[in-house]
Design a protein around this motif. Structure first.
Motif, PDB file in Angstrom:
ATOM      1  N   ALA A   1      -7.831  -1.426   1.755  1.00 15.22           N
ATOM      2  CA  ALA A   1      -8.150  -2.498   0.839  1.00 15.22           C
ATOM      3  C   ALA A   1      -7.104  -3.620   0.834  1.00 15.22           C
ATOM      4  O   ALA A   1      -7.654  -4.698   0.463  1.00 15.22           O
ATOM      5  CB  ALA A   1      -7.835  -1.718  -0.442  1.00 15.22           C
ATOM      6  N   ALA A   2      -5.982  -3.545   1.201  1.00 19.41           N
ATOM      7  CA  ALA A   2      -5.058  -4.601   1.352  1.00 19.41           C
ATOM      8  C   ALA A   2      -5.490  -5.309   2.315  1.00 19.41           C
ATOM      9  O   ALA A   2      -5.444  -6.733   2.456  1.00 19.41           O
ATOM     10  CB  ALA A   2      -3.637  -4.117   1.645  1.00 19.41           C
ATOM     11  N   ARG A   3      -6.084  -4.777   3.430  1.00 21.52           N
ATOM     12  CA  ARG A   3      -6.416  -5.583   4.627  1.00 21.52           C
ATOM     13  C   ARG A   3      -7.571  -6.581   4.251  1.00 21.52           C
ATOM     14  O   ARG A   3      -7.830  -7.696   4.470  1.00 21.52           O
ATOM     15  CB  ARG A   3      -6.929  -4.908   5.735  1.00 21.52           C
ATOM     16  CG  ARG A   3      -5.436  -4.490   6.675  1.00 21.52           C
ATOM     17  CD  ARG A   3      -6.097  -3.190   7.691  1.00 21.52           C
ATOM     18  NE  ARG A   3      -6.970  -3.628   8.522  1.00 21.52           N
ATOM     19  CZ  ARG A   3      -7.571  -2.802   9.345  1.00 21.52           C
ATOM     20  NH1 ARG A   3      -7.438  -1.518   9.151  1.00 21.52           N
ATOM     21  NH2 ARG A   3      -8.664  -3.253  10.114  1.00 21.52           N
TER      22      ARG A   3
ATOM     23  N   PRO B   1       0.897  -1.386   0.100  1.00 17.26           N
ATOM     24  CA  PRO B   1       0.045  -0.182   0.090  1.00 17.26           C
ATOM     25  C   PRO B   1       0.685   1.108   0.006  1.00 17.26           C
ATOM     26  O   PRO B   1       1.887   1.424   0.830  1.00 17.26           O
ATOM     27  CB  PRO B   1      -0.821  -0.093   1.118  1.00 17.26           C
ATOM     28  CG  PRO B   1      -0.100  -1.063   2.033  1.00 17.26           C
ATOM     29  CD  PRO B   1       0.696  -2.085   1.260  1.00 17.26           C
ATOM     30  N   LEU B   2       0.513   2.083  -1.063  1.00 11.19           N
ATOM     31  CA  LEU B   2       1.382   3.132  -0.966  1.00 11.19           C
ATOM     32  C   LEU B   2       1.492   4.396   0.117  1.00 11.19           C
ATOM     33  O   LEU B   2       1.977   5.035   0.431  1.00 11.19           O
ATOM     34  CB  LEU B   2       1.250   4.138  -2.305  1.00 11.19           C
ATOM     35  CG  LEU B   2       1.390   3.207  -3.606  1.00 11.19           C
ATOM     36  CD1 LEU B   2       0.975   4.024  -4.918  1.00 11.19           C
ATOM     37  CD2 LEU B   2       3.075   2.810  -3.521  1.00 11.19           C
ATOM     38  N   ASN B   3       0.070   4.375   0.792  1.00 15.46           N
ATOM     39  CA  ASN B   3      -0.134   4.951   2.091  1.00 15.46           C
ATOM     40  C   ASN B   3      -0.271   4.009   2.897  1.00 15.46           C
ATOM     41  O   ASN B   3      -1.609   3.232   3.142  1.00 15.46           O
ATOM     42  CB  ASN B   3      -1.140   5.753   1.792  1.00 15.46           C
ATOM     43  CG  ASN B   3      -1.989   6.558   3.344  1.00 15.46           C
ATOM     44  OD1 ASN B   3      -1.084   6.345   4.213  1.00 15.46           O
ATOM     45  ND2 ASN B   3      -2.381   7.540   2.976  1.00 15.46           N
TER      46      ASN B   3
ATOM     47  N   ASN C   1      -5.306   3.358   8.916  1.00 10.07           N
ATOM     48  CA  ASN C   1      -6.765   3.918   8.340  1.00 10.07           C
ATOM     49  C   ASN C   1      -6.789   4.306   6.975  1.00 10.07           C
ATOM     50  O   ASN C   1      -7.906   4.834   6.579  1.00 10.07           O
ATOM     51  CB  ASN C   1      -6.832   5.098   9.456  1.00 10.07           C
ATOM     52  CG  ASN C   1      -6.935   4.633  10.821  1.00 10.07           C
ATOM     53  OD1 ASN C   1      -7.524   3.646  11.173  1.00 10.07           O
ATOM     54  ND2 ASN C   1      -6.214   5.294  11.701  1.00 10.07           N
ATOM     55  N   SER C   2      -5.657   4.457   6.259  1.00  8.14           N
ATOM     56  CA  SER C   2      -5.935   4.904   4.788  1.00  8.14           C
ATOM     57  C   SER C   2      -6.582   3.804   3.928  1.00  8.14           C
ATOM     58  O   SER C   2      -6.926   2.711   4.253  1.00  8.14           O
ATOM     59  CB  SER C   2      -4.529   4.922   4.322  1.00  8.14           C
ATOM     60  OG  SER C   2      -3.940   3.844   4.010  1.00  8.14           O
TER      61      SER C   2
ATOM     62  N   ASP D   1     -13.675   2.446   2.062  1.00 12.25           N
ATOM     63  CA  ASP D   1     -13.932   2.614   3.282  1.00 12.25           C
ATOM     64  C   ASP D   1     -14.544   1.071   3.604  1.00 12.25           C
ATOM     65  O   ASP D   1     -14.716   0.172   2.919  1.00 12.25           O
ATOM     66  CB  ASP D   1     -14.782   3.606   3.548  1.00 12.25           C
ATOM     67  CG  ASP D   1     -16.255   3.393   2.931  1.00 12.25           C
ATOM     68  OD1 ASP D   1     -16.714   2.177   2.734  1.00 12.25           O
ATOM     69  OD2 ASP D   1     -17.051   4.398   2.814  1.00 12.25           O
ATOM     70  N   ARG D   2     -14.711   1.071   5.057  1.00 11.04           N
ATOM     71  CA  ARG D   2     -15.036  -0.327   5.510  1.00 11.04           C
ATOM     72  C   ARG D   2     -16.294  -0.864   4.790  1.00 11.04           C
ATOM     73  O   ARG D   2     -16.223  -2.127   4.394  1.00 11.04           O
ATOM     74  CB  ARG D   2     -15.002  -0.164   7.113  1.00 11.04           C
ATOM     75  CG  ARG D   2     -15.259  -1.489   7.656  1.00 11.04           C
ATOM     76  CD  ARG D   2     -15.058  -1.039   9.339  1.00 11.04           C
ATOM     77  NE  ARG D   2     -15.502  -2.349   9.985  1.00 11.04           N
ATOM     78  CZ  ARG D   2     -16.737  -2.820  10.356  1.00 11.04           C
ATOM     79  NH1 ARG D   2     -17.788  -2.170  10.092  1.00 11.04           N
ATOM     80  NH2 ARG D   2     -16.839  -3.860  10.902  1.00 11.04           N
TER      81      ARG D   2
END
Length: 162
Positions: A100-102, A88-90, A94-95, A128-129
């Motif tokens: 998205a990776a999670r 993830p680039l950020n 919380n980004s 977002d979630r």
């Protein structure tokens, strides 16, 4: 581990890896071991060539690279595998990038990583979630399991893929 030829400052024509009599020379290259552990992969498990993709689901260029990677899988079917590594680039937990990776790793735990991978790239947005849970619903994932996983999935647990 996968042994990788790293060529500083040069793009390497992948065809040279598949053509044993190629005159391509990797002068100035060094060998680097990269642990692949249980990183998700497409292709064959015993491939002679492994491409390691470090990627971010919110990155437009990463999305564009998917077409090339799909072409390589098709053209060299049975010869290569592509391993996915989260990048993830950020990396703020919380980004949108990190979330998205999670979510992809949580889908991986339900054996649907590549389906989620494809959905995230096809529907690139600021995640977002709730929108990620919607993507999981579309893939018929166990929503409760995904929500629990999102709550506990942290950087060190999935970015390295042991």
């Amino acid at each position: 581990f996968v042994r990788v030829k790293a060529v500083e400052g040069h793009l390497v024509d992948l065809n040279s890896f598949f053509m044993p009599n190629s005159s391509k020379d990797l002068i100035g290259s060094e060998t680097v071991d990269i642990p692949v552990g249980d990183s998700p992969y497409r292709g064959v498990s015993d491939a002679s060539i492994t491409i390691i993709e470090f990627s971010d689901f919110n990155c437009t260029y990463c999305r564009q690279a998917q077409e090339t990677l799909d072409e390589l899988l098709s053209k060299y079917e049975g010869q290569i595998q592509i391993r996915y590594k989260y990048f993830p680039l950020n990396d703020d937990p919380n980004s949108s990038n990190f979330l998205a990776a999670r979510a992809a790793e949580c889908a991986n735990q339900q054996n649907t990583f590549w389906e989620m991978h494809d959905r995230l790239f096809e529907n690139q947005t600021v995640w977002d979630r709730e929108s990620l849970i919607g993507q999981a619903r579309h893939l018929n994932l166990d929503e409760g399991e995904l929500i629990s996983c999102l709550a506990v999935c942290r950087r060190s647990e999935f970015l390295t893929h042991k």
